[in-house]
Design a protein around this motif. Structure first.
Motif, PDB file in Angstrom:
ATOM      1  N   LEU A  88       0.826  -1.223   0.000  1.00 58.47           N
ATOM      2  CA  LEU A  88       0.000   0.000   0.000  1.00 58.47           C
ATOM      3  C   LEU A  88       0.853   1.262   0.000  1.00 58.47           C
ATOM      4  CD1 LEU A  88      -2.817  -1.045   2.513  1.00 58.47           C
ATOM      5  CD2 LEU A  88      -2.827  -1.209   0.023  1.00 58.47           C
ATOM      6  N   CYS A  89       1.978   1.214  -0.722  1.00 60.68           N
ATOM      7  CA  CYS A  89       2.833   2.408  -0.844  1.00 60.68           C
ATOM      8  C   CYS A  89       3.211   2.610  -2.317  1.00 60.68           C
ATOM      9  CB  CYS A  89       4.069   2.299   0.034  1.00 60.68           C
ATOM     10  SG  CYS A  89       4.946   0.725  -0.050  1.00 60.68           S
ATOM     11  N   GLY A  90       2.231   2.402  -3.189  1.00 63.42           N
ATOM     12  CA  GLY A  90       2.454   2.638  -4.607  1.00 63.42           C
ATOM     13  C   GLY A  90       3.489   1.690  -5.190  1.00 63.42           C
ATOM     14  N   SER A  91       4.377   2.240  -6.000  1.00 63.32           N
ATOM     15  CA  SER A  91       5.392   1.420  -6.680  1.00 63.32           C
ATOM     16  C   SER A  91       6.714   1.388  -5.917  1.00 63.32           C
ATOM     17  CB  SER A  91       5.635   1.986  -8.087  1.00 63.32           C
ATOM     18  OG  SER A  91       6.074   3.337  -8.017  1.00 63.32           O
ATOM     19  N   TYR A  92       6.688   1.785  -4.650  1.00 63.77           N
ATOM     20  CA  TYR A  92       7.919   1.870  -3.858  1.00 63.77           C
ATOM     21  C   TYR A  92       8.709   0.560  -3.875  1.00 63.77           C
ATOM     22  CZ  TYR A  92      10.950   2.273   0.251  1.00 63.77           C
ATOM     23  OH  TYR A  92      12.030   2.258   1.089  1.00 63.77           O
ATOM     24  N   ASN A  93       8.073  -0.525  -3.473  1.00 66.27           N
ATOM     25  CA  ASN A  93       8.777  -1.808  -3.380  1.00 66.27           C
ATOM     26  C   ASN A  93       9.116  -2.386  -4.751  1.00 66.27           C
ATOM     27  OD1 ASN A  93       8.929  -2.300  -0.484  1.00 66.27           O
ATOM     28  ND2 ASN A  93       6.701  -2.393  -0.556  1.00 66.27           N
ATOM     29  N   SER A  94       8.185  -2.313  -5.676  1.00 67.31           N
ATOM     30  CA  SER A  94       8.436  -2.892  -7.002  1.00 67.31           C
ATOM     31  C   SER A  94       9.590  -2.180  -7.707  1.00 67.31           C
ATOM     32  CB  SER A  94       7.172  -2.831  -7.858  1.00 67.31           C
ATOM     33  OG  SER A  94       6.737  -1.498  -8.042  1.00 67.31           O
ATOM     34  N   ASN A  95       9.708  -0.869  -7.515  1.00 62.40           N
ATOM     35  CA  ASN A  95      10.822  -0.128  -8.125  1.00 62.40           C
ATOM     36  C   ASN A  95      12.162  -0.641  -7.622  1.00 62.40           C
ATOM     37  OD1 ASN A  95       9.036   1.470  -9.555  1.00 62.40           O
ATOM     38  ND2 ASN A  95       9.158   3.200  -8.151  1.00 62.40           N
TER      39      ASN A  95
END
Length: 279
Positions: A88-95
């Motif tokens: 639930l923090c946008g693309s933070y982890n995927s980036n």
């Protein structure tokens, strides 16, 4: 249109309103955490810049014998990767994960900070040395723990290079994934020839290197946390806004169907009345 469809739309409206309450609450929490973390990042950046500037003044010919300049023959590298504990923090982890996944080889060692990164790399059977759940606020104890491990692996020649992958906080709307080399140190052209250090230059340099590296890691943790909550705040605000737009569309659809149902019922009543009168 059936009354069953009206009931289904009403149920969806209620569900979205409940979700909207949650996203609003999470957005408020993220905003409060972000404000505090932004202040910590400003302090951490200033502290690290001062430490870095002072540390560079110690560079001279004698310190190049330090263990931190040694080039190990080992083919493995060590990566410190900072993610978050939750989503639930946008693309933070995927980036971060996508970026790191392109750089890391199976034989490399990993220190993972944050459960999301640990779940990804452990599932794919990467060589994980340590997993540290990300704290509510940056911890110097964590920075010291990480330093002790990388110091041991580098000075014993177990790895060739050590990198850190994290999200650099620039401002509340801009954050960038960075990969920085921690060890070995690179020799520089500009050297201080007039410096006097006791008991000797090499001992002072090695001691100062520990402080520099610990502050480096701490600063990365602070930037990563501020970036996480900046993106979490944005994600929750967007979710709240999108749910509001969806509610408006569903409410309009509900009103139209309800109006059509009422019109149909009135028409049936009028037709029935006319049929009775004609008889």
């Amino acid at each position: 249109m059936s009354k069953g469809e009206l009931i289904e739309i009403k149920r969806r409206i209620k569900s979205i309103k409940n979700t909207q309450k949650i996203t609003k609450a999470m957005g408020l929490v993220a905003t409060a955490r972000f404000k505090r973390l932004r202040g910590i990042v400003e302090f951490a950046d200033e502290y690290f810049n001062e430490v870095s500037n002072t540390f560079r003044k110690l560079y001279c010919d004698e310190v190049y014998d330090s263990k931190y300049f040694s080039e190990n023959n080992e083919n493995k590298d060590l990566f410190i990767i900072i993610t978050s504990n939750t989503g639930l923090c946008g693309s933070y982890n995927s980036n971060i994960i996508n970026f790191a996944n392109e750089k890391v080889a199976k034989e490399d060692y990993l220190i993972l900070i944050g459960d999301r990164g640990y779940q990804f790399f452990k599932r794919r059977e990467y060589n994980v040395l340590m997993n540290i759940p990300i704290q509510r606020f940056p911890s110097f104890d964590d920075a010291q723990m990480i330093f002790n491990l990388i110091d041991d692996y580098f000075t014993k020649g177990k790895v060739k290079n050590i990198y850190i992958v994290y999200t650099k906080f620039i401002n509340s709307v801009r954050q960038e994934v960075e990969m920085l080399k921690i060890l070995p140190f690179e020799k520089i052209q500009e050297k201080n020839k007039e410096i006097l250090l006791e008991p000797n230059k090499l001992q002072v340099f090695d001691f100062s290197a520990k402080i520099y590296l610990q502050s480096f890691i701490y600063n990365s943790l602070a930037n990563a946390l501020a970036s996480e909550f900046a993106m979490r705040m944005t994600a929750m605000d967007s979710a709240t806004k999108n749910s509001g737009e969806l509610l408006d569309k569903l409410q309009l659809k509900y009103n139209r169907i309800r109006q059509g149902t009422i019109t149909q019922e009135v028409t049936e009543i009028v037709s029935g009345a006319e049929a009775l009168n004609s008889n």
